[in-house]
Write a protein that holds these residues in place. Structure first.
Motif, PDB file in Angstrom:
ATOM      1  N   MET A   1      13.779   3.966  39.452  1.00 54.76           N
ATOM      2  CA  MET A   1      13.705   2.502  39.381  1.00 54.76           C
ATOM      3  C   MET A   1      13.565   2.047  37.922  1.00 54.76           C
ATOM      4  O   MET A   1      14.255   1.130  37.472  1.00 54.76           O
TER       5      MET A   1
ATOM      6  N   PHE B   1      17.009  -7.034  39.995  1.00 55.32           N
ATOM      7  CA  PHE B   1      17.256  -5.656  40.428  1.00 55.32           C
ATOM      8  C   PHE B   1      16.193  -5.233  41.449  1.00 55.32           C
ATOM      9  O   PHE B   1      16.511  -4.751  42.543  1.00 55.32           O
ATOM     10  N   GLY B   2      14.933  -5.444  41.106  1.00 53.09           N
ATOM     11  CA  GLY B   2      13.843  -5.084  42.026  1.00 53.09           C
ATOM     12  C   GLY B   2      13.945  -5.822  43.348  1.00 53.09           C
ATOM     13  O   GLY B   2      13.790  -5.231  44.420  1.00 53.09           O
TER      14      GLY B   2
ATOM     15  N   ALA C   1      17.272  -4.962  50.293  1.00 45.20           N
ATOM     16  CA  ALA C   1      18.196  -4.056  50.977  1.00 45.20           C
ATOM     17  C   ALA C   1      17.423  -3.030  51.802  1.00 45.20           C
ATOM     18  O   ALA C   1      17.820  -2.696  52.919  1.00 45.20           O
ATOM     19  N   LEU C   2      16.309  -2.549  51.258  1.00 44.51           N
ATOM     20  CA  LEU C   2      15.480  -1.598  52.007  1.00 44.51           C
ATOM     21  C   LEU C   2      15.011  -2.223  53.317  1.00 44.51           C
ATOM     22  O   LEU C   2      15.081  -1.605  54.376  1.00 44.51           O
ATOM     23  N   LEU C   3      14.508  -3.452  53.229  1.00 42.47           N
ATOM     24  CA  LEU C   3      13.987  -4.109  54.427  1.00 42.47           C
ATOM     25  C   LEU C   3      15.112  -4.510  55.377  1.00 42.47           C
ATOM     26  O   LEU C   3      14.932  -4.508  56.598  1.00 42.47           O
TER      27      LEU C   3
ATOM     28  N   ARG D   1      21.258 -14.425  45.433  1.00 40.57           N
ATOM     29  CA  ARG D   1      22.226 -13.487  44.874  1.00 40.57           C
ATOM     30  C   ARG D   1      23.556 -14.170  44.631  1.00 40.57           C
ATOM     31  O   ARG D   1      24.177 -14.002  43.576  1.00 40.57           O
TER      32      ARG D   1
ATOM     33  N   ALA E   1      16.868  -9.947  34.720  1.00 42.45           N
ATOM     34  CA  ALA E   1      17.745  -8.911  35.288  1.00 42.45           C
ATOM     35  C   ALA E   1      16.901  -7.847  35.993  1.00 42.45           C
ATOM     36  O   ALA E   1      17.217  -7.422  37.106  1.00 42.45           O
ATOM     37  N   ARG E   2      15.806  -7.441  35.350  1.00 36.11           N
ATOM     38  CA  ARG E   2      14.887  -6.475  35.971  1.00 36.11           C
ATOM     39  C   ARG E   2      14.339  -7.022  37.287  1.00 36.11           C
ATOM     40  O   ARG E   2      14.275  -6.321  38.286  1.00 36.11           O
TER      41      ARG E   2
ATOM     42  N   PRO F   1      22.464  -6.154  38.251  1.00 39.63           N
ATOM     43  CA  PRO F   1      21.393  -5.855  39.207  1.00 39.63           C
ATOM     44  C   PRO F   1      21.940  -5.322  40.530  1.00 39.63           C
ATOM     45  O   PRO F   1      21.370  -4.416  41.123  1.00 39.63           O
TER      46      PRO F   1
ATOM     47  N   VAL G   1      19.782  -2.250  33.500  1.00 45.69           N
ATOM     48  CA  VAL G   1      20.040  -3.632  33.899  1.00 45.69           C
ATOM     49  C   VAL G   1      19.573  -4.597  32.809  1.00 45.69           C
ATOM     50  O   VAL G   1      20.286  -5.533  32.433  1.00 45.69           O
TER      51      VAL G   1
ATOM     52  N   LEU H   1       8.583  -0.042  51.253  1.00 44.07           N
ATOM     53  CA  LEU H   1       8.516  -0.516  49.866  1.00 44.07           C
ATOM     54  C   LEU H   1       7.668   0.413  49.000  1.00 44.07           C
ATOM     55  O   LEU H   1       7.930   0.577  47.816  1.00 44.07           O
TER      56      LEU H   1
ATOM     57  N   GLU I   1      16.635  -7.039  44.758  1.00 44.39           N
ATOM     58  CA  GLU I   1      17.776  -6.552  45.554  1.00 44.39           C
ATOM     59  C   GLU I   1      17.448  -5.233  46.235  1.00 44.39           C
ATOM     60  O   GLU I   1      17.815  -5.023  47.388  1.00 44.39           O
ATOM     61  N   VAL I   2      16.787  -4.353  45.519  1.00 42.62           N
ATOM     62  CA  VAL I   2      16.426  -3.059  46.117  1.00 42.62           C
ATOM     63  C   VAL I   2      15.491  -3.294  47.305  1.00 42.62           C
ATOM     64  O   VAL I   2      15.699  -2.767  48.400  1.00 42.62           O
ATOM     65  N   ARG I   3      14.464  -4.133  47.103  1.00 46.99           N
ATOM     66  CA  ARG I   3      13.491  -4.372  48.176  1.00 46.99           C
ATOM     67  C   ARG I   3      14.134  -5.055  49.382  1.00 46.99           C
ATOM     68  O   ARG I   3      13.902  -4.672  50.525  1.00 46.99           O
TER      69      ARG I   3
END
Lengths: 326, 326
Positions: free
Chosen positions: A298, B277-278, B284-286, B130, B273-274, A312, A305, A286, B280-282
């Motif tokens: 980001m 987005f954050g 997916a990374l994990l 989601r 939305a922001r 998103p 977004v 992270l 979803e990124v986190r």
């Protein structure tokens, strides 16, 4: 001094070398970090010694400093070497540290066989956790018999401390029955030993009642496989009058000895190592979002977004594709 | 039917197409996921319509189903089209869904201009979040005027719902003064409107007292910039007697209109939305740690760490180097 030399001095019991190593561990500079990792790796090979790691939680006002001082002096009197570390996630905010002033434990800090280290001012609990974990390993390598890891009961800090301790002790002040509920169930379930402090003078009777209340509450909890008969336990102590401290240590030793014999001690350390490994991987993954080009990307995508130009989900996919390609 | 056709039917108000699209969105199959993403992207371009998204939280027993049915029927009577979605992280465990049985809202489910969709059984709150977010977007594209997002007050589900709603409504039952404390401060601070239900028959007086208690508690909270004078607000309703529902909707409209005029409405949607987005990124990374070769490598390194052959820090570095090289 190179890493090898520093490691040797730590193992030889040089307190200044230890202090210097902890400073290295606390640094966020990349070259310091590399040296710190190499140092701990070097020490892992040099020493198989296990200290007893005691996590100690107590809110301000329960007499934590006085307890650590009295308890530490008692341990020194038994020929044991004692290190005191602190986890205080609030220290970054308040600008100070709960252990910043060594006069808080004046006697202990003057002793040759004691080592006191204040909490570093880091805002991120993850950073404090790693630093403390590594400092514990350094103290262990330096031959300390007991490592006390102190925390105030703020947010997640108790979990952090419990996850790096062999036994977790909760220090409480005498209080009316109503305040029993003030201790969260989750914290109660983490405790191996509850010490009701200030069992002296006018508060003695209240302390005894409080102890009985908590003993009753502990009996209601489900029996844990890692506990011998009678644990978790609540007892009274008076840090001020140095009363009950020997008994507290005897209880801790009983617990540790039993867990060593039954394999729970090693199993807990192994589980903790697994836990911290997972935490470090997740935090590092992270963290890559927070710096450099990734951070800029980001921010850029977040604007798209927020402006409705991208969902998103699509933005997140773009971000991840970018990270994989980098 | 290709994605373009499905999108057209949804925009045309075809409820079966909408149901099918939500099924697509709920699927975890990779090809379904790709189609779902493409569909939502296609719809984003086709419609700029904004529904009013109402988050509704209430623990079992407060009469949530009855309220949604009565409130929904009232909205239909005003010529509005109403969609009802649910976020229930417990549904995976219990095997059922809080909206699984449409007989729970018998009248509403028979109406042409209403659309009711139960919570999917997904164990992971991130997945439910989601799916629901995307289902909201689909309902909006399908021309619904009001989207009700229902949740039971379990763990983080209220935060999830508040983060995808324009207004957040808390439904409560009449209760003695002591139970006021049962609503966590964090939930109170999220609420735009508190509805004390069952203000009928024998409970009417209790409901009025409860409403006054909450109105008082809300006044103690700090004034938020996104609220017009008098908000957040607590009022009484009776879902059973269909009493106070029009007023509740009027209050919601007042709030939404004010926020639209002052820009808070759009600002909140942009911030949400922001946020997603954050998230979803986190997530997916994990998530990449949980499958395939990465999962196997994590397990392998965890064993080395547990066995004391490697420190958590060194193992974590190895893991991350591996991920970057892959």
């Amino acid at each position: 001094m190179d890493t090898e030399q520093l490691a040797d001095r730590i193992v030889a019991g040089d307190r200044r070398a230890l202090a210097r190593a902890i400073t290295l561990v606390e640094s966020s500079r990349a070259d310091h970090r590399d040296r710190a990792v190499a140092l701990i790796e070097a020490l892992r090979a040099k020493t198989g010694k296990q200290a007893v790691r005691i996590g100690l939680s107590g809110t301000p006002g329960v007499g934590k400093s006085t307890f650590i001082e009295s308890f530490g002096m008692m341990l020194l009197g038994r020929g044991l070497r004692v290190a005191v570390l602190a986890v205080d996630p609030s220290s970054a905010r308040s600008g100070g540290s709960i252990l910043g002033d060594k006069t808080r434990m004046e006697r202990l800090s003057r002793e040759r066989d004691a080592f006191i280290r204040p909490s570093p001012s880091r805002s991120h609990l993850g950073g404090v956790a790693r630093r403390t974990r590594e400092a514990v390993a350094l103290c262990e390598a330096a031959g300390f018999d007991v490592v006390l890891i102190e925390t105030v009961g703020v947010g997640q800090s108790e979990t952090v401390v419990a996850e790096m301790s062999d036994i977790f002790v909760l220090l409480l002040a005498p209080a009316g029955g109503d305040e029993l509920q003030g201790v969260k169930r989750g914290i109660m379930e983490m405790a191996d030993l509850i010490l009701v402090n200030k069992a002296d003078g006018e508060l003695k009777a209240t302390a005894t009642r409080t102890q009985a209340d908590y003993a009753g509450a502990l009996r209601l909890l489900r029996k844990r496989p890692q506990d011998p008969e009678g644990f978790p336990k609540a007892i009274c102590v008076s840090a001020l009058q140095e009363d009950g401290l020997e008994r507290a240590w005897d209880e801790m030793r009983t617990l540790v000895d039993w867990r060593r014999e039954t394999g729970h001690f090693d199993a807990r350390r192994a589980a903790q190592a697994r836990y911290w490994f997972g935490q470090e991987v997740r935090q590092a993954l992270l963290a890559q979002l927070e710096t450099g080009a990734a951070r800029a990307r980001m921010d850029e995508l977040a604007e798209d977004v927020a402006g409705g130009r991208m969902t998103p989900t699509v933005a997140a996919q773009e971000m991840l594709d970018g990270l994989r390609g980098a």
